[in-house]
Scaffold this motif. Structure first.
Motif, PDB file in Angstrom:
ATOM      1  N   THR A  29      67.538  40.226  29.338  1.00 55.22           N
ATOM      2  CA  THR A  29      67.227  38.765  29.136  1.00 55.22           C
ATOM      3  C   THR A  29      66.612  38.004  30.174  1.00 55.22           C
ATOM      4  N   GLU A  30      66.850  38.286  31.345  1.00 57.74           N
ATOM      5  CA  GLU A  30      66.414  38.024  32.827  1.00 57.74           C
ATOM      6  C   GLU A  30      64.908  38.098  32.697  1.00 57.74           C
ATOM      7  N   LEU A  71      62.860  39.238  30.314  1.00 66.29           N
ATOM      8  CA  LEU A  71      61.971  38.527  29.127  1.00 66.29           C
ATOM      9  C   LEU A  71      61.793  37.023  29.753  1.00 66.29           C
ATOM     10  N   ARG A  72      62.790  36.474  30.405  1.00 64.58           N
ATOM     11  CA  ARG A  72      62.610  34.940  30.452  1.00 64.58           C
ATOM     12  C   ARG A  72      61.560  34.777  31.721  1.00 64.58           C
ATOM     13  N   LEU A  73      61.578  36.012  32.738  1.00 65.80           N
ATOM     14  CA  LEU A  73      60.591  35.760  33.733  1.00 65.80           C
ATOM     15  C   LEU A  73      59.256  36.099  33.298  1.00 65.80           C
ATOM     16  N   LYS A 120      58.087  35.589  30.003  1.00 62.73           N
ATOM     17  CA  LYS A 120      57.510  34.393  29.619  1.00 62.73           C
ATOM     18  C   LYS A 120      56.834  33.112  30.524  1.00 62.73           C
ATOM     19  N   GLU A 121      57.688  33.266  31.635  1.00 59.43           N
ATOM     20  CA  GLU A 121      57.403  32.207  32.452  1.00 59.43           C
ATOM     21  C   GLU A 121      56.035  32.494  33.342  1.00 59.43           C
ATOM     22  N   ARG A 129      52.981  32.673  30.125  1.00 63.15           N
ATOM     23  CA  ARG A 129      53.026  31.444  29.313  1.00 63.15           C
ATOM     24  C   ARG A 129      52.518  31.796  28.042  1.00 63.15           C
ATOM     25  N   VAL A 134      55.185  35.604  21.421  1.00 60.22           N
ATOM     26  CA  VAL A 134      56.519  36.154  22.006  1.00 60.22           C
ATOM     27  C   VAL A 134      56.698  37.525  21.792  1.00 60.22           C
TER      28      VAL A 134
END
Length: 204
Positions: free
Chosen positions: A109-110, A112-114, A116-117, A120, A124
């Motif tokens: 999860t972490e 994946l968030r990183l 995406k950031e 950009r 997805v």
């Protein structure tokens, strides 16, 4: 070395031992016997000493709001990494205690968030597929990403300084009870975190 000699050494402070060692090193050098000095120290310890010596000249790593990585002491040279490599690197920066590759799924999860950031991207699904490969213990994707990160830093500095910036190996030995011994084979970035300035980090 006799037991009496060992006892005498153990009674000395580290500073006293270091002073005595300096004298003996200087004596061997005056004799022109650096060969014996190297033999006494040993190559593995010499490598560790070189890494420790590099610690005093490490550069600050500045991560700006666009997730560009800069080494401030190297004329602000940029560490060229793609978004996925930046995401992997940021994950390990966030965990100075280290992470075992086989447990990367715990951090999906972490990561994946990183990703995406840093990317950009609007796709997805593509990002998620890439992350699934990274956390798959049967896929070599994470090793490939770490190798690329290593090349990015070693292209900008010597290998001893770079050893603090790369995602390197660290093994922790654990003893359970009186006989069971097991090891954690961690991957870790050893760069002191006070040298990391991340403009994207939450403000206290």
């Amino acid at each position: 070395m006799t037991d009496d000699t060992n006892d005498q050494l153990e009674q000395q402070t580290p500073e006293q031992l270091a002073a005595e060692l300096r004298q003996r090193v200087a004596c061997l050098q005056r004799m022109g016997r650096n060969d014996l000095l190297l033999q006494a120290i040993g190559v593995p310890l010499l490598e560790q000493l070189r890494i420790e010596a590099a610690r005093g000249n490490l550069s600050q790593l500045h991560i700006d709001t666009d997730y560009r990585f800069f080494l401030t002491a190297y004329n602000n040279r940029e560490v060229e990494l793609s978004p996925v490599h930046k995401a992997v690197y940021l994950l390990f920066l966030n965990h100075p205690e280290g992470i075992e590759f086989k447990r990367l799924g715990t951090y999906r999860t972490e990561l994946l968030r990183l990703y995406k950031e840093t990317s950009r991207w609007t796709d997805v699904d593509k990002v998620a597929m890439a992350v699934d490969r990274l956390v798959d213990p049967f896929d070599n994707a994470i090793n490939e990403k770490c190798s690329r990160i290593k090349r990015a830093f070693t292209s900008l500095m010597d290998e001893y300084s770079a050893s603090y910036y790369i995602i390197g190996s660290h093994t922790l030995r654990h003893v359970s009870g009186s006989s069971r011994v097991w090891y954690e084979r961690l991957k870790v970035i050893t760069l002191p975190r006070h040298l990391v300035v991340n403009d994207n980090a939450p403000r206290p």
